[in-house]
Write a protein that holds these residues in place. Structure first.
Motif, short mmCIF file in Angstrom:
data_model
loop_
_atom_site.label_atom_id
_atom_site.label_comp_id
_atom_site.label_asym_id
_atom_site.label_seq_id
_atom_site.Cartn_x
_atom_site.Cartn_y
_atom_site.Cartn_z
N LEU A 113 -1.17 6.75 1.41
CA LEU A 113 -0.04 6.90 2.29
C LEU A 113 -0.73 7.04 3.70
O LEU A 113 0.06 6.28 4.62
CB LEU A 113 1.17 7.89 2.09
CG LEU A 113 1.88 7.76 0.79
CD1 LEU A 113 2.55 9.06 0.45
CD2 LEU A 113 2.93 6.78 1.34
N ILE A 114 -1.66 7.85 4.02
CA ILE A 114 -2.22 7.90 5.33
C ILE A 114 -3.05 6.76 5.69
O ILE A 114 -2.66 6.29 6.91
CB ILE A 114 -3.11 9.13 5.20
CG1 ILE A 114 -2.60 10.61 5.28
CG2 ILE A 114 -3.93 9.16 6.35
CD1 ILE A 114 -3.54 11.80 5.01
N LEU A 115 -3.68 6.10 5.00
CA LEU A 115 -4.16 4.81 5.28
C LEU A 115 -3.23 3.68 5.64
O LEU A 115 -3.01 3.12 6.59
CB LEU A 115 -5.04 4.25 4.36
CG LEU A 115 -6.49 4.96 4.64
CD1 LEU A 115 -7.47 4.62 3.49
CD2 LEU A 115 -7.30 4.58 6.03
N GLY A 116 -1.80 3.66 4.85
CA GLY A 116 -1.04 2.79 5.33
C GLY A 116 -0.17 3.04 6.53
O GLY A 116 0.03 2.26 7.00
N MET A 117 -0.09 4.38 6.69
CA MET A 117 0.61 4.68 8.05
C MET A 117 -0.43 4.69 9.14
O MET A 117 0.03 4.13 10.04
CB MET A 117 1.25 6.17 7.82
CG MET A 117 2.50 6.21 6.73
SD MET A 117 3.72 5.21 7.40
CE MET A 117 4.46 5.79 8.80
N MET A 118 -1.40 5.01 8.94
CA MET A 118 -2.67 4.84 9.91
C MET A 118 -2.81 3.52 10.40
O MET A 118 -3.02 3.31 11.59
CB MET A 118 -3.80 5.54 9.63
CG MET A 118 -4.01 6.98 9.49
SD MET A 118 -5.47 7.74 8.97
CE MET A 118 -6.58 7.13 10.11
N THR A 119 -2.68 2.37 9.53
CA THR A 119 -2.83 0.94 9.93
C THR A 119 -1.67 0.38 10.57
O THR A 119 -1.49 -0.21 11.80
CB THR A 119 -3.36 0.20 8.74
OG1 THR A 119 -2.35 0.41 7.46
CG2 THR A 119 -4.62 0.55 8.36
N ARG A 120 -0.55 0.74 10.01
CA ARG A 120 0.86 0.27 10.50
C ARG A 120 1.05 1.01 11.68
O ARG A 120 1.59 0.37 12.90
CB ARG A 120 2.00 0.75 9.56
CG ARG A 120 3.22 -0.05 9.91
CD ARG A 120 4.25 0.33 9.00
NE ARG A 120 5.48 -0.40 9.38
CZ ARG A 120 5.89 -1.65 8.78
NH1 ARG A 120 5.37 -2.28 7.92
NH2 ARG A 120 7.09 -2.19 9.39
N ILE B 257 0.85 -1.05 -0.04
CA ILE B 257 -0.04 -0.21 -0.03
C ILE B 257 1.05 1.26 -0.09
O ILE B 257 0.47 2.27 -0.75
CB ILE B 257 -0.82 -0.08 1.25
CG1 ILE B 257 -1.91 1.15 1.16
CG2 ILE B 257 -0.14 -0.15 2.75
CD1 ILE B 257 -2.69 1.47 0.01
N LEU B 258 1.85 1.27 0.79
CA LEU B 258 2.94 2.25 0.79
C LEU B 258 3.65 2.72 -0.48
O LEU B 258 3.59 3.72 -1.24
CB LEU B 258 3.94 2.33 1.78
CG LEU B 258 3.55 2.03 3.19
CD1 LEU B 258 4.55 1.91 4.27
CD2 LEU B 258 2.72 3.27 3.66
N HIS B 259 4.12 1.36 -1.28
CA HIS B 259 4.41 1.60 -2.54
C HIS B 259 3.62 1.99 -3.67
O HIS B 259 3.74 2.92 -4.61
CB HIS B 259 5.06 0.23 -2.88
CG HIS B 259 6.34 -0.18 -2.24
ND1 HIS B 259 7.67 -0.07 -3.14
CD2 HIS B 259 6.66 -0.72 -1.01
CE1 HIS B 259 8.73 -0.56 -2.07
NE2 HIS B 259 8.03 -0.91 -1.05
N ALA B 260 2.47 1.47 -3.60
CA ALA B 260 1.40 1.98 -4.38
C ALA B 260 1.07 3.51 -4.16
O ALA B 260 0.80 4.14 -5.26
CB ALA B 260 0.16 1.12 -4.08
#
Length: 397
Positions: free
Chosen positions: A313-320, A273-276
């Motif tokens: 990026l926000i959802l990738g970081m918010m989940t991780r 998700i971060l790469h995408a």
């Protein structure tokens, strides 16, 4: 006779206070997700004429402003005030102080819907300088000079927000949308910096056999081209130079990402998700370059950066980060998979489908808003119980 073994290691004190106010990511991630889930469908309903309602500024400006200074800023504040504790070893706001900062953010969001414009503007302008100064003090006190530019960006965003409100009220001669473009530019710069740090680091942490050799000159050149391209686009000074700088930023960021081995992480959703999302940042820069040449609309580039890059990026970081800081495994379950697919679908529907089939614009707009909102509603369903409760391992945070 066997003597008992004495453990002289001091027992850490039990966490104090309400769990949801122990670190900034907890209230601000919740607030950002709820805002994102609600305001995009609200904006689409107003845009299509299904709802007759007039927010504090005119609807288009309200939509763009709240996506940036409401949604994106909440996540930035939650992330930096949480990461700042790790970066500096110093305590960031928690308990009543954190609650007051969150209520200030929340009051501005409510004011944008129901209050006179002056009330909205005052409340909206208050949070960022407070956060910026708190963050700057932590960095200076700990001599963490590397992250000082991030604190300065928060303070610059305050000036951009001030210019927006002054322009809306006719107190300065400036198109308010230029201020919002500038805010998007600063968000993109933050994303460019943070992606360069976390994406290769997370990738090699998950895949120890994979070697990623970062090139500082490439990172610095890509960032410089991105800053220059966004600045030329925002100011509208010279479209040809802006197109060239944005095209260079597109190419350099693409080369940088290819060195991160994006195909190696396809089986790990919490990484892909971060790469995408970073690919959407690259695409957004390219679309803005084409827009300077009159080949596509500016809206395509803006929404590639806003929906695909920022949303992803926000959802990738918010989940991780939420999983990590609540003591849970750094892996994506079915809800995260749905979240990632939906946010990428929202970007495709908002950017690529209208670009390729303009006649489907309205249908794609509605479908994109539904996918966007669903992604954040699933986040709330999965993460709210975790964010408002204590860590299962009993640790603070």
């Amino acid at each position: 006779m066997t003597l008992p073994i004495l453990n002289n290691t001091p027992t850490p004190p039990a966490p104090q206070g309400m769990p949801w106010l122990r670190l900034a990511f907890r209230p601000f991630y919740l607030g950002a997700a709820l805002l994102a889930a609600l305001i995009v469908p609200l904006w689409v309903a107003v845009f299509l004429g299904a709802l007759q309602w007039q927010p504090a500024p005119q609807p288009l400006l309200w939509h763009a402003h709240e996506m940036l200074f409401g949604f994106a800023v909440a996540v930035i504040v939650g992330f930096l005030m949480t990461a700042g504790k790790s970066w500096t070893g110093l305590q960031t706001p928690r308990g009543p102080a954190l609650g007051a900062l969150f209520l200030l953010w929340l009051s501005a969001r409510v004011a944008s819907l129901v209050a006179p414009y002056a009330v909205f503007a005052v409340l909206d302008l208050a949070l960022l300088p407070i956060i910026g100064l708190i963050f700057l003090r932590l960095l200076i006190q700990s001599r963490n000079w590397r992250n000082v530019p991030l604190a300065l960006i928060l303070l610059l965003l305050t000036l951009v927000n001030l210019s927006f409100h002054l322009a809306v009220n006719g107190q300065i001669e400036l198109d308010p949308m230029r201020s919002l473009y500038a805010a998007l530019g600063f968000v993109v710069i933050i994303e460019c910096v943070m992606a360069g740090r976390v994406v290769p680091f997370f990738t090699t942490s998950a895949l120890p056999n994979l070697k990623i050799i970062t090139l500082p000159w490439l990172d610095h050149t890509a960032l410089a081209a991105t800053v220059l391209g966004m600045a030329l686009w925002v100011t509208g000074w010279h479209s040809g130079l802006a197109a060239g700088a944005l095209g260079m930023a597109f190419a350099l960021n693409l080369v940088r990402q290819l060195r991160w081995h994006p195909l190696a992480i396809l089986g790990r959703p919490i990484l892909w998700i971060l790469h995408a999302a970073h690919l959407w940042l690259i695409l957004g820069l390219g679309l803005l370059a084409l827009a300077q040449l009159g080949l596509v609309t500016t809206s395509l580039g803006v929404h590639a950066l806003g929906v695909g890059a920022t949303g992803g990026l926000i959802l990738g970081m918010m989940t991780r980060t939420a999983r990590g800081h609540t003591g849970r495994p750094l892996a994506a379950d079915a809800p995260e998979m749905a979240i990632y697919v939906l946010i990428m679908l929202a970007a495709v529907l908002r950017v690529l489908l209208p670009w390729l089939v303009p006649s489907l614009y309205l249908s794609s707009l509605v479908a994109s808003a539904a996918a966007w909102s669903a992604a954040f509603l699933i986040y709330l369903w999965q993460y709210t119980p975790w964010l408002v409760s204590a860590r299962p391992d009993g640790k603070d945070g």
